[in-house]
Design a protein around this motif. Structure first.
Motif, PDB file in Angstrom:
ATOM      1  N   ILE A 195     -36.259  -3.478 -38.374  1.00 35.49           N
ATOM      2  CA  ILE A 195     -36.723  -3.794 -39.724  1.00 35.49           C
ATOM      3  C   ILE A 195     -36.041  -2.896 -40.757  1.00 35.49           C
ATOM      4  CG2 ILE A 195     -38.719  -3.819 -41.288  1.00 35.49           C
ATOM      5  CD1 ILE A 195     -40.426  -4.485 -38.737  1.00 35.49           C
ATOM      6  N   LEU A 196     -36.055  -1.589 -40.502  1.00 33.39           N
ATOM      7  CA  LEU A 196     -35.450  -0.647 -41.452  1.00 33.39           C
ATOM      8  C   LEU A 196     -33.975  -0.950 -41.674  1.00 33.39           C
ATOM      9  CD1 LEU A 196     -37.072   2.733 -40.346  1.00 33.39           C
ATOM     10  CD2 LEU A 196     -37.708   1.276 -42.286  1.00 33.39           C
ATOM     11  N   ALA A 197     -33.288  -1.389 -40.626  1.00 39.74           N
ATOM     12  CA  ALA A 197     -31.870  -1.730 -40.756  1.00 39.74           C
ATOM     13  C   ALA A 197     -31.678  -2.880 -41.746  1.00 39.74           C
ATOM     14  CB  ALA A 197     -31.288  -2.091 -39.394  1.00 39.74           C
ATOM     15  N   GLN A 198     -32.720  -3.702 -41.925  1.00 39.09           N
ATOM     16  CA  GLN A 198     -32.627  -4.843 -42.843  1.00 39.09           C
ATOM     17  C   GLN A 198     -33.129  -4.520 -44.248  1.00 39.09           C
ATOM     18  OE1 GLN A 198     -31.046  -7.708 -41.721  1.00 39.09           O
ATOM     19  NE2 GLN A 198     -30.747  -6.273 -40.050  1.00 39.09           N
ATOM     20  N   ILE A 199     -34.218  -3.754 -44.339  1.00 37.51           N
ATOM     21  CA  ILE A 199     -34.855  -3.557 -45.651  1.00 37.51           C
ATOM     22  C   ILE A 199     -34.582  -2.193 -46.260  1.00 37.51           C
ATOM     23  CG2 ILE A 199     -36.684  -5.202 -45.066  1.00 37.51           C
ATOM     24  CD1 ILE A 199     -38.606  -2.766 -44.865  1.00 37.51           C
TER      25      ILE A 199
END
Length: 135
Positions: A65-69
């Motif tokens: 998730i962090l890699a996306q947001i």
């Protein structure tokens, strides 16, 4: 965010897991983490404990998730179900997490835990996370 930046961010906001997992790769809507298994991860009988496997799945999905947001520390697990499929040996585990739906407020996906020498996954989790509202 790439693996190095994500590792630095996690070390800063989530020091409880510092050094316990290695981010091997991040991609579009996915992440791959490795847990070098040590004595602290084992339960009686020499197998990796359920809580250790859950931690790996949860962290792998968080990283995906962090890699996306981006740097959004307060993104949190709202729902998780894990199925333990095979008894893992006392050896490294790898988790492949993928995002199935990235919404404005919720993220849904799964995480599959693998181990070399096993004929299939040792565990599979379905995950839902909440993203805090942007102000």
């Amino acid at each position: 965010m790439g693996p190095e930046e994500l590792t630095e961010f996690l070390d800063d906001v989530f020091p409880q897991i510092k050094g316990q997992m290695l981010i091997e790769a991040v991609g579009p809507m996915s992440a791959r983490l490795r847990m070098p298994v040590g004595e602290q991860h084992l339960r009686p009988g020499g197998t990796v404990s359920g809580p250790s496997m859950f931690t790996l799945a949860d962290c792998a999905f968080y990283v995906a998730i962090l890699a996306q947001i981006g740097r959004e520390a307060l993104t949190v697990t709202t729902s998780a179900t894990i199925n333990f499929l095979r008894k893992p040996a006392a050896a490294d585990l790898v988790c492949e997490a993928r995002i199935l739906k990235l919404g404005r407020a919720l993220v849904v996906g799964d995480a599959t835990i693998l181990q070399e020498g096993q004929s299939g996954p040792v565990a599979h989790a379905t995950m839902t996370y909440s993203i805090p509202p942007r102000r």
